[in-house]
Design a protein around this motif. Structure first.
Motif, mmCIF file in Angstrom:
data_model
loop_
_atom_site.group_PDB
_atom_site.id
_atom_site.type_symbol
_atom_site.label_atom_id
_atom_site.label_comp_id
_atom_site.label_asym_id
_atom_site.label_seq_id
_atom_site.Cartn_x
_atom_site.Cartn_y
_atom_site.Cartn_z
ATOM 1 N N UNK C 13 0.814 10.688 -1.441
ATOM 2 C CA UNK C 13 0.854 10.059 -2.756
ATOM 3 C C UNK C 13 2.259 10.114 -3.322
ATOM 4 N N UNK C 15 4.712 8.093 -6.679
ATOM 5 C CA UNK C 15 4.629 7.238 -7.864
ATOM 6 C C UNK C 15 6.014 6.680 -8.148
ATOM 7 N N UNK C 39 -2.107 1.708 -0.463
ATOM 8 C CA UNK C 39 -2.677 1.014 -1.622
ATOM 9 C C UNK C 39 -1.833 1.328 -2.853
ATOM 10 N N UNK C 40 -1.568 0.315 -3.629
ATOM 11 C CA UNK C 40 -0.812 0.463 -4.875
ATOM 12 C C UNK C 40 -1.784 0.320 -6.039
ATOM 13 N N UNK C 41 -1.802 1.322 -6.909
ATOM 14 C CA UNK C 41 -2.694 1.330 -8.066
ATOM 15 C C UNK C 41 -1.856 1.450 -9.331
ATOM 16 N N UNK C 44 -0.528 2.926 -14.192
ATOM 17 C CA UNK C 44 -1.209 4.122 -14.673
ATOM 18 C C UNK C 44 -0.290 4.739 -15.737
ATOM 19 N N UNK C 59 3.543 3.980 -14.776
ATOM 20 C CA UNK C 59 3.947 4.144 -13.371
ATOM 21 C C UNK C 59 2.925 3.460 -12.468
ATOM 22 N N UNK C 61 0.990 4.163 -8.719
ATOM 23 C CA UNK C 61 0.705 5.137 -7.654
ATOM 24 C C UNK C 61 0.679 4.412 -6.312
ATOM 25 N N UNK C 63 -0.688 5.162 -2.492
ATOM 26 C CA UNK C 63 -1.467 6.017 -1.594
ATOM 27 C C UNK C 63 -1.180 5.557 -0.156
#
Lengths: 111, 111, 111
Positions: C13, C15, C39-41, C44, C59, C61, C63
């Motif tokens: 992980x 950010x 994966x980009x989330x 946040x 930001x 995240x 993964x």
């Protein structure tokens, strides 16, 4: 920094049902030096069983970074600050990571 | 509750390419008592290699909470219910957590 | 596939503070075969202490999925590619997972 001085860290996850409650949990834990930082992700869709039926609800996830040493104090604080009767509080171990970042987590959670 | 009775839990992660498919995976796993609860986060941007080129696609992440004991049954169910040929199904250990919450996860996944 | 041939994997992980930077980190790591996928989330909400005050910032995240073997090369690459002085780079172990998926992660990260 040698490997032996890298502090053991944890990624702690909790969820709550409003953005402002997630913000208060994240901010309060960092303010109290129980977590070095936190990310709030949401709204997410929570799926769970309630009185025999499967329900869905909007929730916000809070990802907190702390050390093994501070985990118990963080969990106690979260249980107190949370308004759920049985909030999700789970932690997964950080077994690898940037030494500089892990040292920062340790420094930020030292009272 | 003593520490020795705290059930070992897992945070299981899968992804799929539509919100309604993520909902069906989460709901089905909880319905079958293979997971105590799940959170769906998305859309997220997935990045992967396909036929030599790096591609991106919208996906939804599903975070499921279960016990060690129920993991194999959950994985089998997810592989069957998922429409990808090789879906992502990975699990990280929950090494610390609220005892009350972990007891709830164990109770919710007991058939 | 027998259990003994299942490669050990990690969920990594990081950010960053912009969607295009997150995309570049994810894409670059997959391009270099340092991660099988990401994966980009986001956005946040990040909460952290800065010069004594608790601040929040948007930001993203990222993964990433890789193997134990490729972790050090991935971490080095992320530190170089990231524009933060001390970026978050943490990894949690994947202790269970679909054997076919874990074999794919290993194959995709083999140079």
């Amino acid at each position: 920094m040698t490997a032996s001085t890298t502090p053991a860290a944890l990624l702690v996850l909790t969820t709550t049902d409003a953005a402002d409650k997630a913000d208060a949990l994240a901010r309060g834990a960092v303010e109290a030096r129980l977590a070095a930082c936190a990310q709030i992700s949401g709204p997410v869709t929570s799926v769970y069983r309630w009185e025999g039926a499967v329900e869905t609800a909007a929730e916000w996830q809070v990802f907190l970074k702390t050390t093994d040493e501070r985990y118990e104090a963080l969990e106690s604080w979260l249980r107190e600050a949370h308004d759920y009767e049985t909030p999700e509080i789970i932690a997964t171990p950080v077994t690898r990571g940037s030494a500089a970042y892990l040292a920062w987590v340790a420094a930020e959670t030292t009272a």
